[in-house]
Design a protein around this motif. Structure first.
Motif, PDB file in Angstrom:
ATOM      1  N   CYS A 108     -24.929  37.587 -26.444  1.00 43.09           N
ATOM      2  CA  CYS A 108     -24.959  36.964 -25.110  1.00 43.09           C
ATOM      3  C   CYS A 108     -25.764  37.807 -24.131  1.00 43.09           C
ATOM      4  N   GLU A 109     -25.681  39.106 -24.271  1.00 38.04           N
ATOM      5  CA  GLU A 109     -26.377  40.001 -23.345  1.00 38.04           C
ATOM      6  C   GLU A 109     -27.896  39.793 -23.405  1.00 38.04           C
ATOM      7  N   VAL A 110     -28.442  39.677 -24.606  1.00 38.38           N
ATOM      8  CA  VAL A 110     -29.882  39.492 -24.764  1.00 38.38           C
ATOM      9  C   VAL A 110     -30.286  38.083 -24.348  1.00 38.38           C
ATOM     10  N   VAL A 111     -29.508  37.086 -24.757  1.00 32.91           N
ATOM     11  CA  VAL A 111     -29.803  35.698 -24.380  1.00 32.91           C
ATOM     12  C   VAL A 111     -29.790  35.553 -22.864  1.00 32.91           C
ATOM     13  N   ILE A 114     -32.913  37.074 -21.293  1.00 38.42           N
ATOM     14  CA  ILE A 114     -34.097  36.212 -21.436  1.00 38.42           C
ATOM     15  C   ILE A 114     -34.011  35.035 -20.486  1.00 38.42           C
ATOM     16  N   ASN A 115     -32.866  34.391 -20.439  1.00 40.99           N
ATOM     17  CA  ASN A 115     -32.710  33.236 -19.536  1.00 40.99           C
ATOM     18  C   ASN A 115     -32.880  33.618 -18.071  1.00 40.99           C
ATOM     19  N   GLU A 116     -32.458  34.814 -17.712  1.00 42.07           N
ATOM     20  CA  GLU A 116     -32.574  35.284 -16.328  1.00 42.07           C
ATOM     21  C   GLU A 116     -33.888  36.018 -16.080  1.00 42.07           C
ATOM     22  N   ARG A 117     -34.709  36.131 -17.134  1.00 44.33           N
ATOM     23  CA  ARG A 117     -35.990  36.846 -17.064  1.00 44.33           C
ATOM     24  C   ARG A 117     -35.806  38.257 -16.512  1.00 44.33           C
ATOM     25  N   GLY A 124     -35.382  46.207 -22.143  1.00 44.57           N
ATOM     26  CA  GLY A 124     -36.210  45.460 -21.194  1.00 44.57           C
ATOM     27  C   GLY A 124     -37.633  45.214 -21.657  1.00 44.57           C
ATOM     28  N   MET A 125     -38.236  46.208 -22.288  1.00 43.64           N
ATOM     29  CA  MET A 125     -39.618  46.042 -22.755  1.00 43.64           C
ATOM     30  C   MET A 125     -39.701  44.994 -23.870  1.00 43.64           C
ATOM     31  N   LYS A 141     -35.792  27.020 -25.543  1.00 40.30           N
ATOM     32  CA  LYS A 141     -34.423  27.093 -25.016  1.00 40.30           C
ATOM     33  C   LYS A 141     -33.691  28.171 -25.783  1.00 40.30           C
ATOM     34  N   MET A 142     -32.829  28.886 -25.084  1.00 38.84           N
ATOM     35  CA  MET A 142     -31.989  29.903 -25.719  1.00 38.84           C
ATOM     36  C   MET A 142     -30.579  29.363 -25.826  1.00 38.84           C
TER      37      MET A 142
END
Length: 142
Positions: A108-111, A114-117, A124-125, A141-142
């Motif tokens: 969830c943290e990575v998704v 990405i969704n929040e850019r 982060g990189m 879509k994620m």
């Protein structure tokens, strides 16, 4: 569940079938037509080990289009490894010239990043690179 009699065996089989049905009821679902679903996962080996990633891309019929796995050149934490797995899945879809994708990860943290850019934090990189690649798709879509 200990199996002692023929009746115990029948009950055990029925129980297993019910469990499998429940799992399939809430499990993987095929994407819409003309959309490809990318499922990714990462694994860490721990101290002095190496992390690894896996990617599966399926079409709207649920048929496997391509799979790949890779051992990374280092031991990363779970979240960073998942970020690498997503990046690898997106890169593979781009190489295959897919136009519409759905990416699934259990992080969830990575998704969310990405969704929040959001390109902050230790991964982060990797997120920034994935976001740049995602721009090449007609839809994602994620």
């Amino acid at each position: 569940m200990a199996v002692r009699t023929r009746e115990d065996y029948k009950n055990a089989v029925l129980y297993c079938q019910a469990q499998q049905q429940q799992a399939s009821d809430v499990g993987w679902a095929a994407p819409p037509p003309d959309v490809y679903k990318i499922n990714v996962d990462g694994a860490t080996a721990g101290i002095r080990g190496r992390s690894s990633i896996g990617v599966v891309i399926r079409d709207s019929r649920g048929m496997v289009v391509v799979v790949t796995c890779k051992v990374l050149n280092g031991d990363y934490g779970a979240v960073v490894t998942e970020a690498f797995a997503i990046d690898a899945g997106v890169r593979l879809a781009m190489e295959m010239e897919l136009q519409q994708i759905i990416v699934e990860s259990d992080s969830c943290e990575v998704v969310d990043a990405i969704n929040e850019r959001s390109c902050n934090g230790e991964f982060g990189m990797v997120i920034q690179g994935s976001l740049e690649l995602l721009r090449s798709f007609r839809s994602w879509k994620m």
